[in-house]
Write a protein that holds these residues in place. Structure first.
Motif, mmCIF file in Angstrom:
data_model
loop_
_atom_site.group_PDB
_atom_site.id
_atom_site.type_symbol
_atom_site.label_atom_id
_atom_site.label_comp_id
_atom_site.label_asym_id
_atom_site.label_seq_id
_atom_site.Cartn_x
_atom_site.Cartn_y
_atom_site.Cartn_z
ATOM 1 N N SER A 8 5.761 10.883 56.195
ATOM 2 C CA SER A 8 5.059 10.406 57.388
ATOM 3 C C SER A 8 4.505 9.011 57.108
ATOM 4 O O SER A 8 3.942 8.749 56.057
ATOM 5 C CB SER A 8 3.919 11.353 57.747
ATOM 6 N N THR A 9 4.703 8.151 58.058
ATOM 7 C CA THR A 9 4.206 6.784 57.900
ATOM 8 C C THR A 9 3.013 6.602 58.806
ATOM 9 O O THR A 9 3.041 6.992 59.970
ATOM 10 C CB THR A 9 5.298 5.749 58.244
ATOM 11 N N ARG A 10 1.982 6.023 58.231
ATOM 12 C CA ARG A 10 0.782 5.759 59.013
ATOM 13 C C ARG A 10 0.945 4.418 59.697
ATOM 14 O O ARG A 10 1.447 3.465 59.107
ATOM 15 C CB ARG A 10 -0.433 5.742 58.098
ATOM 16 N N PRO A 11 0.522 4.326 60.926
ATOM 17 C CA PRO A 11 0.641 3.040 61.616
ATOM 18 C C PRO A 11 -0.275 2.012 60.966
ATOM 19 O O PRO A 11 -1.360 2.334 60.482
ATOM 20 C CB PRO A 11 0.196 3.351 63.043
ATOM 21 N N HIS A 12 0.192 0.798 60.935
ATOM 22 C CA HIS A 12 -0.591 -0.298 60.365
ATOM 23 C C HIS A 12 -1.685 -0.681 61.364
ATOM 24 O O HIS A 12 -1.402 -1.049 62.493
ATOM 25 C CB HIS A 12 0.302 -1.496 60.064
ATOM 26 N N VAL A 13 -2.922 -0.534 60.932
ATOM 27 C CA VAL A 13 -4.048 -0.825 61.810
ATOM 28 C C VAL A 13 -4.685 -2.128 61.364
ATOM 29 O O VAL A 13 -5.035 -2.293 60.197
ATOM 30 C CB VAL A 13 -5.101 0.302 61.758
#
Length: 199
Positions: A8-13
């Motif tokens: 799972s990739t976390r969105p870049h915030v």
């Protein structure tokens, strides 16, 4: 049954708001700016006076060399002085921030151990008061909810005790009783004495 093989990739915030606690941040930014500007201004005025004395009419090469050395010494002493003043200011600031963070860390460790800490107020000049107040309020609300659950479990246990005739129902009642005891101990029991040593 399929297994998702992709991690799972976390969105870049990207956080664009730099002043998240405006009062706290602006207060210390202003203090640091005044300290830095005051120190540079003081060294600059002293350097200007040395420069003026060196370029007076009739100044000898020896006096020019001496004033150059004086400027170097002034710059060195000024840099050390500013470093000392900023270090003391940093100590004061970090003490006012690190103290509350340390205390809140102990409170969170007490919560993780299954107990509710006895919250004490912060020192008079401590920072992070808003965050501490929200943490205290959350702990109080969770403690109240747990106390209400203890009361409800007591009522359920009292109502079910005469009806628990089978081994399964007695085992379920035993689980409810141990859950009630754990919750009661967490909400009413003493907390660790670790917070007594915190300044």
């Amino acid at each position: 049954m399929s297994v998702d093989s992709q991690p799972s990739t976390r969105p870049h915030v990207v956080r664009r708001k730099y002043l998240v606690d405006t009062g706290f941040q602006l207060r210390y930014i202003l203090r640091l700016a005044v300290l830095g500007a005051g120190g540079v201004l003081l060294v600059g005025v002293l350097a200007w006076r040395i420069h003026l004395s060196a370029v007076e009419p009739g100044a000898t090469p020896e006096s020019l060399a001496a004033s150059g050395q004086t400027l170097l010494w002034l710059a060195g002493v000024g840099a050390l002085g500013m470093a000392g003043v900023l270090a003391l200011f940093g100590l004061l600031l970090t003490h006012r921030v690190a103290g509350p963070i340390h205390v809140m860390g102990l409170y969170i460790a007490t919560l993780a151990a299954g107990r509710y800490p006895r919250m004490r107020p912060l020192r008079k000049k401590d920072e992070l008061r808003g965050f501490f107040d929200r943490l205290s309020e959350a702990v109080d609300r969770i403690r109240e909810r747990e106390a209400e659950e203890v009361r409800l479990l007591s009522e359920v246990i009292t109502a079910l005790e005469p009806l628990a005739t089978t081994l399964e129902s007695q085992a379920a009642l035993s689980i409810l009783t141990s859950l009630q005891a754990r919750k009661r101990q967490a909400t009413e029991g003493p907390t660790s004495g670790a917070l007594k040593s915190v300044a």
